[in-house]
Design a protein around this motif. Structure first.
Motif, short mmCIF file in Angstrom:
data_model
loop_
_atom_site.label_atom_id
_atom_site.label_comp_id
_atom_site.label_asym_id
_atom_site.label_seq_id
_atom_site.Cartn_x
_atom_site.Cartn_y
_atom_site.Cartn_z
N THR A 1 0.83 -1.21 0.00
CA THR A 1 0.00 0.00 0.00
C THR A 1 0.86 1.26 0.00
N ILE A 2 1.95 1.23 0.77
CA ILE A 2 2.86 2.38 0.80
C ILE A 2 3.46 2.63 -0.58
N SER A 3 3.83 1.57 -1.28
CA SER A 3 4.38 1.73 -2.63
C SER A 3 3.36 2.33 -3.58
N MET A 4 2.11 1.92 -3.47
CA MET A 4 1.07 2.48 -4.33
C MET A 4 0.84 3.95 -4.03
N VAL A 5 0.88 4.33 -2.76
CA VAL A 5 0.70 5.74 -2.40
C VAL A 5 1.86 6.59 -2.91
N ILE A 6 3.08 6.07 -2.77
CA ILE A 6 4.25 6.81 -3.27
C ILE A 6 4.15 7.03 -4.77
N PHE A 7 3.76 5.99 -5.50
CA PHE A 7 3.63 6.10 -6.96
C PHE A 7 2.55 7.12 -7.32
N ALA A 8 1.44 7.09 -6.59
CA ALA A 8 0.34 8.02 -6.88
C ALA A 8 0.72 9.47 -6.59
N ILE A 9 1.63 9.70 -5.66
CA ILE A 9 2.05 11.06 -5.32
C ILE A 9 3.10 11.57 -6.30
N LEU A 10 4.01 10.70 -6.72
CA LEU A 10 5.13 11.13 -7.57
C LEU A 10 4.67 11.68 -8.91
N PHE A 11 3.77 11.00 -9.56
CA PHE A 11 3.39 11.40 -10.92
C PHE A 11 2.74 12.79 -10.94
N PRO A 12 1.71 13.09 -10.12
CA PRO A 12 1.16 14.45 -10.14
C PRO A 12 2.16 15.51 -9.69
N LEU A 13 3.05 15.15 -8.77
CA LEU A 13 4.05 16.11 -8.32
C LEU A 13 5.00 16.50 -9.46
N MET A 14 5.35 15.54 -10.28
CA MET A 14 6.22 15.85 -11.42
C MET A 14 5.49 16.71 -12.45
N ILE A 15 4.22 16.43 -12.66
CA ILE A 15 3.43 17.27 -13.57
C ILE A 15 3.37 18.71 -13.04
N TYR A 16 3.21 18.84 -11.76
CA TYR A 16 3.15 20.17 -11.14
C TYR A 16 4.46 20.92 -11.33
N LEU A 17 5.57 20.21 -11.15
CA LEU A 17 6.87 20.86 -11.28
C LEU A 17 7.24 21.15 -12.73
N SER A 18 6.73 20.34 -13.64
CA SER A 18 7.05 20.55 -15.05
C SER A 18 6.32 21.74 -15.65
N VAL A 19 5.19 22.10 -15.08
CA VAL A 19 4.42 23.24 -15.57
C VAL A 19 4.97 24.51 -14.91
N GLY A 20 5.17 25.53 -15.68
CA GLY A 20 5.71 26.77 -15.15
C GLY A 20 4.78 27.43 -14.15
N SER A 21 5.34 28.27 -13.31
CA SER A 21 4.55 28.93 -12.27
C SER A 21 3.51 29.86 -12.88
N GLU A 22 3.84 30.52 -13.99
CA GLU A 22 2.87 31.42 -14.62
C GLU A 22 1.68 30.64 -15.16
N ALA A 23 1.95 29.47 -15.76
CA ALA A 23 0.85 28.65 -16.28
C ALA A 23 0.00 28.10 -15.14
N ARG A 24 0.65 27.69 -14.06
CA ARG A 24 -0.12 27.16 -12.92
C ARG A 24 -1.04 28.24 -12.34
N ASN A 25 -0.52 29.43 -12.19
CA ASN A 25 -1.33 30.51 -11.62
C ASN A 25 -2.43 30.96 -12.58
N PHE A 26 -2.18 30.77 -13.89
CA PHE A 26 -3.20 31.17 -14.87
C PHE A 26 -4.41 30.25 -14.85
N PHE A 27 -4.15 28.93 -14.70
CA PHE A 27 -5.24 27.96 -14.75
C PHE A 27 -5.93 27.78 -13.40
N SER A 28 -5.30 28.11 -12.31
CA SER A 28 -5.91 27.84 -11.01
C SER A 28 -5.39 28.84 -9.99
N SER A 29 -6.29 29.16 -9.03
CA SER A 29 -5.89 30.03 -7.93
C SER A 29 -5.16 29.25 -6.84
N SER A 30 -5.35 27.92 -6.81
CA SER A 30 -4.64 27.04 -5.87
C SER A 30 -3.93 25.96 -6.69
#
Length: 300
Positions: free
Chosen positions: A134-163
């Motif tokens: 279960t821990i491995s599945m949670v780690i995998f589920a966290i890593l992928f969205p976190l990388m997407i978040y980091l790959s998108v620039g801060s200006e684009a993130r702020n443009f599409f969402s307030s949070s």
């Protein structure tokens, strides 16, 4: 023989003819006793709890050299502090911290073994590894969205969402964790109808988490490339995601030996898993899209 007491000269005998004193007692010298009291201190001189006393008694005889007799009194033990405080050695450690350390050590050992021989370890994995899987599945589920978040620039993130962190990291991590759990359930159903009717869902989840270990490492490699601004990170990320979603269910299904005659062929069971996965992706994709458009993501 001259008497030392009265000075009378006697010819012989043990007693003086004049005063009656015994001659053999006059050969001995008077006993001299010297008592010396001093305090032996082996530690701090200011510590009054050490009360060892040594007494020396010297006795001289007319014949031999003076012997020495040493008498020691027992030292009283130091008194405990009035506040009942004890040393650092007796201090109790936090049980929750010790439990966390022990669980971390167990998972690290499980992770290393799964990374070295994922297929061999998966064949031996049972329901006792449910927590680690279960821990491995949670780690995998966290890593992928976190990388997407980091790959998108801060200006684009702020443009599409307030949070942006909530919308691009936390919420996708939640949905990906639910999606991975559903894939494990689909795999469990495929194993039941094909090779092993007595399969246990907890064992399937444990094996699924074990199989995810190599793909977690691939995700970490992708994360490093993304931080360096390299496009190779996207390729590694795709390999990790596709392998975690499509490769693992097939390998787990084939890891079980057929218990008896009958049952669905393993290939068709794997195809059923893929069909269920695509159907789930369509449903979850539409739900996530409608929630984004309405501005409400599962109520939080």
């Amino acid at each position: 023989m001259r008497c030392e007491i009265c000075g009378h000269e006697n010819e012989q005998g043990k007693f003086c003819e004049k005063c009656g004193a015994r001659f053999d007692t006059q050969l001995e010298e008077p006993v001299k006793i010297q008592t010396v009291d001093h305090q032996e201190v082996t530690g701090d001189l200011s510590n009054s709890s050490f009360s060892g006393v040594e007494r020396t008694v010297n006795r001289e005889t007319a014949v031999g050299s003076p012997p020495s007799l040493h008498v020691f009194t027992t030292q009283s033990p130091p008194k405990a502090a009035s506040n009942g405080a004890v040393g650092d050695e007796s201090a109790q450690t936090n049980p929750y911290l010790e439990s966390a350390k022990q669980n971390s050590k167990v998972y690290l050992d499980y992770f290393v073994k799964g990374l070295k021989s994922p297929l061999a370890v998966t064949h031996k994995t049972g329901s006792e590894q449910l927590l680690n899987g279960t821990i491995s599945m949670v780690i995998f589920a966290i890593l992928f969205p976190l990388m997407i978040y980091l790959s998108v620039g801060s200006e684009a993130r702020n443009f599409f969402s307030s949070s942006p962190f909530v919308d691009f990291a936390l919420k996708p991590a939640f949905w990906l964790a639910v999606f991975m759990l559903l894939i494990a359930v689909y795999t469990f159903g495929a194993v039941k109808v094909s090779t092993n009717p007595k399969a246990d869902l907890r064992e399937i989840i444990a094996r699924f988490g074990t199989m995810l270990i190599p793909f977690i490492v691939i995700s970490l490699i992708a994360f490093l490339f993304i931080l360096m601004g390299s496009s190779i990170g996207g390729a590694f990320l795709s390999i990790s995601l596709v392998g975690g979603i499509f490769t693992i269910p097939a390998l787990i299904t084939m890891s079980y030996k057929r218990e008896g005659p009958g049952g669905l062929d393993t290939l068709y069971a794997i195809l059923l898993i893929y069909a269920a996965i695509f159907l789930t992706m369509l449903i979850i994709g539409d739900s996530i899209g409608s929630m984004f458009r309405s501005g409400n993501m599962f109520g939080f």
